[in-house]
Design an enzyme around this catalytic site. Structure first.
Site, mmCIF file in Angstrom:
data_model
loop_
_atom_site.group_PDB
_atom_site.id
_atom_site.type_symbol
_atom_site.label_atom_id
_atom_site.label_comp_id
_atom_site.label_asym_id
_atom_site.label_seq_id
_atom_site.Cartn_x
_atom_site.Cartn_y
_atom_site.Cartn_z
ATOM 1 C CB CYS A 22 -0.945 0.034 1.078
ATOM 2 S SG CYS A 22 -0.079 -0.089 2.772
ATOM 3 C CB CYS A 63 -9.906 -13.805 10.027
ATOM 4 S SG CYS A 63 -8.674 -12.559 9.815
ATOM 5 C CB CYS A 113 -2.005 -11.159 13.509
ATOM 6 S SG CYS A 113 -3.327 -12.492 13.587
ATOM 7 C CB CYS A 115 -7.232 -13.562 14.552
ATOM 8 S SG CYS A 115 -8.481 -12.836 13.408
ATOM 9 C CG PHE A 1017 -12.838 -9.105 16.292
ATOM 10 C CD1 PHE A 1017 -12.275 -10.086 16.565
ATOM 11 C CD2 PHE A 1017 -12.050 -8.279 15.130
ATOM 12 C CE1 PHE A 1017 -11.294 -10.896 16.143
ATOM 13 C CE2 PHE A 1017 -11.010 -8.914 14.564
ATOM 14 C CZ PHE A 1017 -10.362 -10.207 15.119
ATOM 15 N NE ARG A 1161 -12.438 -12.548 20.272
ATOM 16 C CZ ARG A 1161 -11.419 -12.980 19.946
ATOM 17 N NH1 ARG A 1161 -10.553 -12.300 19.254
ATOM 18 N NH2 ARG A 1161 -11.144 -14.386 19.895
ATOM 19 C CD GLU A 1576 -18.412 -12.570 22.131
ATOM 20 O OE1 GLU A 1576 -18.842 -11.412 22.179
ATOM 21 O OE2 GLU A 1576 -19.159 -13.522 21.937
HETATM 22 S S1 FES Z 1 -5.529 -14.036 11.462
HETATM 23 FE FE1 FES Z 1 -7.143 -12.583 11.402
HETATM 24 S S2 FES Z 1 -5.764 -10.932 11.386
HETATM 25 FE FE2 FES Z 1 -4.561 -12.283 11.709
#
Ligand code: FES
Ligand SMILES: Cc1cc2nc3c(=O)[nH]c(=O)nc-3n(C[C@H](O)[C@H](O)[C@H](O)COP(=O)(O)OP(=O)(O)OC[C@H]3O[C@@H](n4cnc5c(N)ncnc54)[C@H](O)[C@@H]3O)c2cc1C
Length: 1664
Positions: A22, A63, A113, A115, A1017, A1161, A1576
């Site tokens: 980007c 994700c 990340c 997640c 989330f 979340r 959560e």
């Molecule tokens: S796996 Fe979802 S942001 Fe890293």
């Protein structure tokens, strides 16, 4: 993220340079080989690249949106290390043949990340680092036929571009490009923009001259130099719109990096020459990238010869010649030490992918022109550098002339003086190299919100030359020369340096008045501390000299900054930040001076003895023999890590470095390195000055830890097995598709939102004509255009009017409508490209009328309370009675047990609502009632001596979702008036309903589809609908396909995040019996006569709660959205597991002029957990009891055993006994535990007390606590805190919140080739729903297979996209329960299929070889958990079965860099015997977290582990660093970009993160689906980190030094404190002051005391 390959001369392997795509315009990689994640070489056995395969194997993708970036980053790190080794260049580049932890940290520091919590990513990369020793390893196991793109053939890497120089998609023609020749290339960029690429300095200068001449007289600049293009990452609102761009990066002269002889006539900086004898200088070409410079200096720091540099120096004009090589080498000591400091500092700037492009020149120009908080400027200025410029002018007389200036003067705008109208090309920086003299010391450091990839709050660098002590008079050397440079953040953009051309900053920030998406920028001051230097020069290197210097620094050097910053910050209500930045800057200088002057105390013996505490904290997890989890195993634990020692670690760092932690699959062992045994106190080193500089906090080690999973159950396989997540390889290799990847047709349009910039007034008009006249822009669509959309016209609504809940939410704010918040959607600009649409959106002119409804916007809860602005909660939460504080229906009440008012009255305590009223000035307060402790109220009646009262106020913050995939949708009109929408959403049904309402279409004419979501989330529950509605309306309006991808800063300002909560509480407790020897025993229970001592010893037995009254006002935003869920969550979780006989919670939901709040979340539940745990902390501090003992004493107790006694073991009361095994037949009257607010927990499911004691045992709690205490008692410069909390998340319809939210659809089909297709409720967004569903389907369908073929391989199963056409009525994905419901529904459908198979198909197939699932059958099911056949045998409580509570416990250890006055005193007494010192900066680290969770029996324990770790780290971000504030003028979000919103990165996670899943937990159901919600609940545990940090902060503070926040709140009901920005109410007597989240470095610094380092030292100096 991509990699670009580059070759160094003579290397046979390319070097891979990672880039943020980007920030890299396409033309910047023209003619170069670029590789994306998809293009990396495939390797066996994965079929993907080695890294992608390993990430998948390690469950490191959730994700998956971020995962390709990690794949590329890790691949490049492995490749470069191996390539360097293969080319024999490893030594020359100081690069290890395989990346060590430090290299990995730097390789991953630019990736985010949201997640995973990073632990599995790190583990996967680490495992490869240990394996990949050869460049061929990365592709040698290539699968047949796979390309070796990632191995990068030299031909590809060196090939020119295609020869087509036109890089625009629109195809504007341009002149032909060239590559490899020496002519200046010209490339058309479309939109009348041209890029020129000169190949020599001469070409550059002459091109610039031509452009300057052509531009003479024009008011707007028509050309611009570009180097690494990364400036756009900071100054996002500075479009690159000049007609001509001139790329400077290809100019070889600007890329020189070499050592040259000094005094060649170029050095004219007075200070540089007077500071020391300059022999050589480092010539840094302006286009040297930060990464290259850092690597070069790291290499020098390690003392490795750099032949090529010496060679270059030998031949270059002014070079030293071969004869001087030895001299260059001879400077190694000075150079090495300077280089080490500078390199380490440079490596902390931005992330690797930015450093790979960002140039030194670009950085310094941005520092000068735009007030960039530059580390480069501070570092190089302190070294006495100067810059070299070429003047660019239309005047041939001056054009091309060379100017030189002191670097700091250049940055501050004081020099050089340029001819009028002229500009400049920065060509080089010259850094005088320190001579080979150990008396010359260099030191630098920075404090930022994250270790790397965060702009500095402050930075400093110090260069000192001391006299030789032996030759000097007296025992101490004298400071002969010193140079101190400080950089300080000035909040709100204030305090530009005098003469600095920084007006652009205030101009930039003023744009926020018109555009809510503008990223507000703080100011920055970089200055030379001349007064401090003067105080040091020719003085003995003593502590007194340092004090004098620090005083001068504060009084003179920083005075202007302090005043200006305070004024600006006070205007913005941000005084805390101004105080913090300046005190942190002082602290840094104090630290640097101590280091450079040799005032580097060796820790006294006691401190070194305390060091083993570090070992305990880092390594105690699971050290006990056997964990007792009955064979629980690590997932992937193989790792061996030596804890880092930074270039400047300190004594603690040294102690830590003495620990090697080896973690393998089954255990962790810790031992001291034999060569680093605890040292004896050393003799003073100051006189010889030969000791190395002191060490600071070392770089954070990469996370490691142990994971204890639940056992697999053989008869349930593949359920209960940690199988890799479906689709994770696709994700890691970049081939997984998201909404953004849905292909669009030729002629598709792109949409960009136009937003209101005001939070009040009315929208008076819209002028879209400036936008529509721009190239590529097709039209503007707003509220007034909707009537003409489609045959029936469109409505201005993005939902169907909700029954009984007011009007439908509008899509667009119409002209004449009231501006509700800054960021409100006004319209959309449609254009033929994303860029054109964005440009068009910014050009739309909105007019506001502030004459009507022009009241000040309500920007805080306090504003709303005073204005009586609330949402009517009982309408939204019908099962709760209304409260009465704010009038009819403006709040809800939840009560449990006996009457709270009676207890409060007996205890003469105020009601919590009265505290809020007193503090916020809202609400009704009965003045006739005496309110104890409320200022202005009548005297309180006497309190019975048997009761204690603790009251206080608290505030929980907001948090943004910060999903990696921002909101996006693609829509197009289909045949017969239908509309197709692809939406990144958590509920296709919601989107379908919204589009249908807006377009007035029947639901069956709207098809909504979603394959996967890159993080939700909660943010894509309702907000996604709004984006999709606009796309669909625009598609129908234009008859074309429309794509909307919302940019990050637009996404951030449009939607609010979590509800903030303003809380008052009053707790009444039984007096705690004093233990023998308590000196305060006699007076401690008398109201107003509490003990005044601050003894840290907890001497009292923990008291029991009698009553708790909590009054909470939550922030609901300008539209109600689903913020009422937060209120529900608050009610659901606030009573946790505490036995409080009388409990009252009143919740109101304020309506403010801020973006609508929604579920994030753990909505409301995290607020509730923070509140109840803060109350525990406060009570413990006030009553001087151990906080954990207080919690334990107040846990819910098991009821008396029912007759007849249960045959099951009672895990609640018997901590030594494992909880119940499996499920027995449900007892008709199973005993239950009832929470304080009336939720029931089946007794045997009440595993919390068991887990509490078990975690204490396995984590070695007592040893950790003792180690922390011992550390704090002996560590003068750092403090640690440790805490432990329980959490419970609720189930139960009584609270309106069932975990199993009814029935859902599933549709399972057997196809003729034996594969299985499953459509189910729920969107895959990283939570592993597809994988769990496939596991359950595989298990269930296996029943018809012969035993030899069981279980069915889940690769036979494919989960379909979520589509309203295939499976309507899917509802939303949320509340952590969707996976369980989907699994249950799919199991029901599979059972139906089995029945059909057995009845109809199998008889016909019997005896056939391919007997199995090859029957074309489908089955639909509509059901949930309670419909499963096995659920009848589950645990049932009344009619609500099955339900459960999710419980967990966690402990956390944090470390805080602190400068403790009492220890300063000791230090001053003994510093000659000490070696090192640190100073308070607010810096903090999470050393360790241990989590134990009861997740039932997970369908996939590895997936659930990921949820636990990821949620915990997401919560950690909320606790420590994710600040959310609003501009006080416009009401627009301030932190709307990655520049100022700081979710945790890889360097922020706990250094040791251990997760224990409760093995063999009691089951809610006997069937395969007996897992519990895991998405959560673990987030709630992150509150433990804040509690631990609060204790560390308390340890760092003393009564004499503290002047923090409000301390007026009486712990014994003696005062109602104010909720300050930095602190909640606190108690003067106990010294308790709550630390509010997020505990940013600035907030923590202020909480440790507002005094600067000079004052602290000075006050103690007199006693010395
Ligand atoms: S796996 Fe979802 S942001 Fe890293
Ligand atoms: C996410 C992120 C985090 C960052 N964090 C930090 C940080 O913590 N500390 C820090 O110090 N920096 C930080 N930076 C800033 C970074 O160092 C700068 O973006 C970078 O140095 C600019 O270099 P560039 O080559 O990309 O300049 P460009 O973006 O190409 O150009 C920037 C400006 O400099 C001008 N320019 C470039 N070269 C010359 C030249 N030779 N002569 C005259 N003008 C020239 C250009 O015309 C333009 O005006 C961060 C950047 C990002 C994106």
């Amino acid at each position: 993220m991509v990699v670009q390959s580059t070759y160094a001369p003579n290397d046979s392997h390319p070097h891979l340079r990672t880039l943020n795509s980007c920030l890299a315009p396409v033309y910047s990689v023209l003619g170069r080989s670029v590789i994306t994640a998809e293009g990396l070489p495939a390797a066996e056995p994965y079929g993907t690249s080695l890294v992608a395969g390993r990430l998948s194997e390690f469950h490191a993708s959730q994700c998956g949106y971020c995962t390709p970036g990690f794949t590329v980053a890790c691949h490049a790190a492995l490749h470069n290390a191996a390539a360097a080794a293969a080319d024999g260049g490893a030594a020359a580049t100081a690069m290890p043949a395989t990346p060590d932890d430090g290299s990995l940290l730097r390789a991953l520091d630019g990736n985010l990340c949201r997640c995973t919590g990073y632990r599995p990513i790190v583990a996967a990369c680490r495992s490869l680092a240990a394996e990949v020793t050869d460049i061929e390893d990365l592709c040698r196991r290539r699968t047949a036929g796979a390309t070796a793109a990632g191995s990068i053939s030299p031909v590809a890497a060196t090939a020119c571009g295609s020869g087509t120089a036109d890089v625009t998609s629109s195809g504007s023609s341009g002149s032909s490009g060239s590559c490899g020749d020496s002519s200046c290339t010209e490339i058309s960029l479309g939109s009348r923009q041209v890029l020129k690429v000169p190949r020599s300095l001469e070409q550059l200068v002459s091109e610039a001259g031509r452009l300057a001449a052509a531009a003479a007289g024009r008011s707007t600049p028509s050309w611009r130099l570009v180097a690494g293009h990364t400036g756009h990452g900071v100054f996002k609102d500075w479009p690159l719109e000049e007609e001509v761009l001139v790329a400077v990066a290809e100019v070889p002269e600007l890329r020189r990096l070499e050592i040259m002889a000094a005094n060649d006539g170029l050095v004219n900086c007075e200070e540089a020459t007077s500071a020391r004898e300059v022999s050589y200088h480092l010539h840094i070409g302006a286009c040297t990238t930060l990464e290259r410079l850092a690597a070069h200096l790291a290499h020098r720091a390690q003392g490795v010869a750099a032949e090529e540099e010496v060679a270059v120096a030998a031949v270059a004009p002014g070079g030293t010649g071969a004869d001087n090589n030895s001299d260059v080498a001879g400077t190694a000591f000075g150079v090495r030490q300077w280089a080490a400091e500078t390199s380490a500092h440079l490596y902390r700037i931005a992330g690797r992918h930015v450093r790979n492009s960002a140039t030194v020149g670009g950085n310094l120009v941005l520092a000068r022109e735009r007030s960039l908080p530059s580390d480069v400027a501070t570092l190089l200025a302190a070294a006495g550098s100067e810059v070299e410029l070429v003047v660019v002018s239309s005047d041939p007389e001056t054009h091309g002339s060379v100017r030189r200036a002191d670097l700091l003067e250049f940055v501050t705008g004081a020099a050089p003086s340029l001819p009028p109208g002229a500009s400049y090309i920065l060509t080089a920086v010259r850094v005088p190299l320190p001579p080979a003299d150990p008396r010359v010391r260099f030191w630098s450091h920075r404090i930022a919100e994250r270790y790397s990839n965060a702009a500095a709050v402050a930075n400093a660098a110090v260069l000192v030359r001391l006299s030789a002590a032996e030759e000097a008079e007296g025992p101490r050397p004298v400071v002969e020369e010193v140079r101190i440079v400080v950089g300080v953040r000035t909040p709100g953009g204030g305090a530009s340096a005098p003469g600095a051309p920084h007006d652009s900053l205030s101009e930039h920030n003023a744009a926020k008045l018109k555009d809510a998406t503008v990223v507000l920028l703080d100011g920055w001051q970089c200055l030379r501390a001349k007064a401090a230097e003067a105080a040091l020069r020719n003085q003995a290197a003593t502590a007194a000299t340092v004090v004098a210097a620090l005083e001068a620094l504060a009084a003179t050097d920083l005075a202007e900054v302090t005043a200006a910053a305070s004024a600006t910050a006070a205007a913005a209500g941000d005084e805390e930040k101004a105080v913090a930045a300046v005190t942190i800057a002082q602290g840094l200088v104090a630290q640097g001076l101590m280091a450079c002057l040799g005032l580097s105390p060796t820790p006294p013996a006691a401190e070194i003895q305390a060091a083993p505490g570090v070992d305990v904290i880092k390594a105690a997890a699971g050290v006990e023999n056997g964990d007792g989890d009955g064979g629980a195993d690590c997932v992937h634990g193989a790792a061996k890590v030596a804890v880092h020692e930074g270039v400047n670690g300190d004594a603690d760092g040294a102690a830590e470095a003495a620990v090697i932690i080896s973690a393998n699959g089954h255990g962790i062992t810790a031992h001291s390195r034999p060569d680093q045994q605890p040292q004896q106190p050393q003799q003073p080193q100051c006189s010889s000055m030969s000791s190395p500089p002191p060490r600071r906090m070392p770089p954070p080690p990469l996370v490691e830890g142990r994971q204890f999973l639940t056992d697999a159950v053989p008869e349930l396989l593949p359920v209960t097995q940690p199988v890799p997540k479906l689709g994770s390889k696709l994700q890691a290799s970049g081939t997984a598709l998201y909404t953004e990847d849905v292909p669009v047709h030729r002629g598709a349009l792109y949409g960009a939102f136009v937003l209101s910039a005001r939070a009040c007034g009315r929208l008076a008009g819209i002028d879209a004509s400036p936008a529509v006249s721009l190239p590529g822009v097709v039209r503007f669509l707003g509220a007034s255009d909707l009537a003409g959309v489609g045959p029936g016209g469109a409505l201005n609504a993005c939902e169907k009017p909700p029954v009984g809940a007011g009007a439908a939410e509008k899509t667009f704010l119409e002209v004449g409508g009231k501006c509700e918040f800054a960021g409100q959607l006004v319209g959309v600009v449609l254009a033929d490209s994303h860029v054109a649409a964005q440009r068009g959106a910014k050009a739309v002119h909105l007019m506001y009328d502030t004459s009507t409804d022009g009241d000040a916007p309500l920007l805080s809860i306090a504003d709303a309370v005073r204005a009586r602005s609330f949402y009517q909660l009982p309408g939204l939460l019908p099962s709760f009675p209304s409260g009465n504080t704010y009038g009819d229906k403006n709040s809800v009440l939840s009560k449990g047990g006996s009457d709270v008012d009676k207890v409060l009255s007996t205890a003469a305590a105020p009601a919590a609502a009265a505290l809020t009223a007193a503090a916020l000035g809202g609400g009704e307060r009965d003045e006739s009632t005496a309110i104890a402790g409320v200022p202005g109220s009548a005297s309180p009646p006497p309190r019975p001596s048997t009761l204690r009262v603790v009251c206080g106020r608290y505030f929980t913050p907001s948090q943004l979702h910060f999903y990696m995939e921002t909101q996006s949708a693609v829509a197009w009109p289909d045949e017969d008036g239908c509309v197709v929408v692809h939406s990144s959403c958590q509920g296709p049904d919601f989107v379908q309903g919204g589009v249908s309402a807006a377009l007035q279409l029947p639901l069956n004419k709207v098809l909504v589809r979603c394959r996967r979501v890159g993080g939700g989330f909660g943010g894509k529950l309702t907000f996604a609908r709004r984006v999709a509605v606009v796309a669909a309306v625009a598609a129908v309006a234009t008859g074309r396909q429309v794509r909307i991808s919302v940019p990050r800063n637009t996404d951030a300002v449009m939607w609010g995040g979590r509800c903030e909560t303003d809380v008052s509480y009053v707790a009444v407790l039984d007096d705690c019996p004093a233990e023998d020897g308590d000196p305060d025993a006699s007076s401690s229970n008398v109201h107003g006569q509490q003990d005044q001592t601050s003894s840290p010893h907890q001497r009292r037995a923990p008291p029991r709660f009698r009553a708790l009254d909590i009054h909470a006002v939550m922030m609901g935003g300008a539209q109600k959205d689903i913020s009422f869920i937060d209120a529900m969550g608050m009610i659901a979780a606030v009573d946790s597991v505490y036995d409080i006989p009388a409990f009252r919670l009143e919740v109101a939901l304020a309506r403010c002029n801020l973006p609508p709040r929604t579920a994030v979340r753990g909505p409301g539940e995290i607020n509730a957990t923070m509140v109840i745990e803060q109350i525990m902390e406060h009570v413990a501090a006030e009553l001087k009891v151990d906080p954990e003992a207080l919690r334990e004493a107040n846990f819910l107790k098991a009821p008396p055993p029912p007759p007849p006694p249960s045959p099951e073991p009672d895990c609640a009361n018997d901590v030594a006994t494992a909880p119940g095994q499996g499920v027995a037949a449900a007892a008709p009257m199973e005993p239950v535990v009832t929470t304080a607010l009336g939720k029931t927990i089946p007794l045997r499911q009440y595993t919390l007390p068991y887990m509490w004691s078990r975690l204490q045992r396995v984590a070695d709690w007592e040893r950790i606590k003792a180690a922390v205490e011992s550390f704090n008692a002996t560590s003068p410069w750092r403090k640690r805190g440790v805490a432990m909390i329980p959490t419970r998340r609720v189930g139960g319809a009584a609270q309106g919140y069932t975990m199993y939210r009814g029935k859902k659809p599933a549709y399972v089909s057997l196809l003729q080739d034996g594969t299985v297709q499953v459509a189910c409720h729920g969107v895959e967004m990283g939570q592993g729903l597809w994988t769990k569903v496939a596991q359950v389907a595989a298990l269930t369908l296996s029943e018809v297979l012969p035993h030899s073929r069981r279980p069915l391989d889940i690769s036979f199963i494919r989960i379909c996209d979520n589509s309203t056409e295939l499976l309507p009525h899917s509802g939303v994905t949320g509340a952590s329960t969707t996976s369980e419901i989907a699994c249950a529904a799919v199991r029901l459908a599979c059972l139906q299929l089995l029945k059909n198979l057995r009845e109809f198909a199998l008889p016909k197939m019997a005896g056939r070889e391919d007997f199995g699932l090859r029957a074309p059958l489908s089955a639909f099911a509509w059901g949930g958990q309670s419909d499963l056949p096995e659920s009848s045998r589950g645990v049932a409580v009344g009619p609500l079965a099955p339900q459960y509570h999710v419980m967990g416990v966690a402990l956390g250890v944090v470390e805080l860099s602190a400068f403790h006055p009492t220890h300063i005193k000791r230090f001053l007494k003994t510093f000659l015997h000490l070696r090192q010192v640190d100073i308070l900066t607010g810096d903090r680290r999470v050393l360790r977290s241990d989590i134990m969770f009861d997740l039932g029996r997970p369908v996939n324990p590895a997936v659930d582990l990921g949820q636990v770790e990821g949620a915990f780290v997401q919560g950690l971000g909320m606790m420590l660093q994710e600040e959310v504030t609003y501009d006080s003028t416009t009401g627009a979000l301030v932190q709307n970009s990655t520049w100022n919103y700081k979710p945790p990165s890889v360097s922020c996670v706990p250094q040791q993160l251990n997760v224990h899943m409760l093995n063999d937990a009691p089951l809610a159901s006997e069937g395969p689906v007996s897992s519990k919600a895991c998405g959560e609940p673990p987030l709630l545990l992150s509150a433990v980190v804040l509690a631990a940090l609060q204790r560390a902060t308390a340890a760092a503070r003393t009564a004499t030094s503290t002047s923090v926040g409000s301390t007026s709140n009486g712990g014994d009901g003696s005062g109602a404190g104010q909720v300050m920005k930095g602190s909640g109410g606190g108690s003067a007597r106990s010294g308790f002051v709550p630390l509010l989240a997020p505990a940013t470095v600035e907030r923590v610094r202020v909480m440790c005391g507002r005094e600067g380092a000079a004052e602290i030292i000075k006050r103690n100096l007199s006693n010395w």
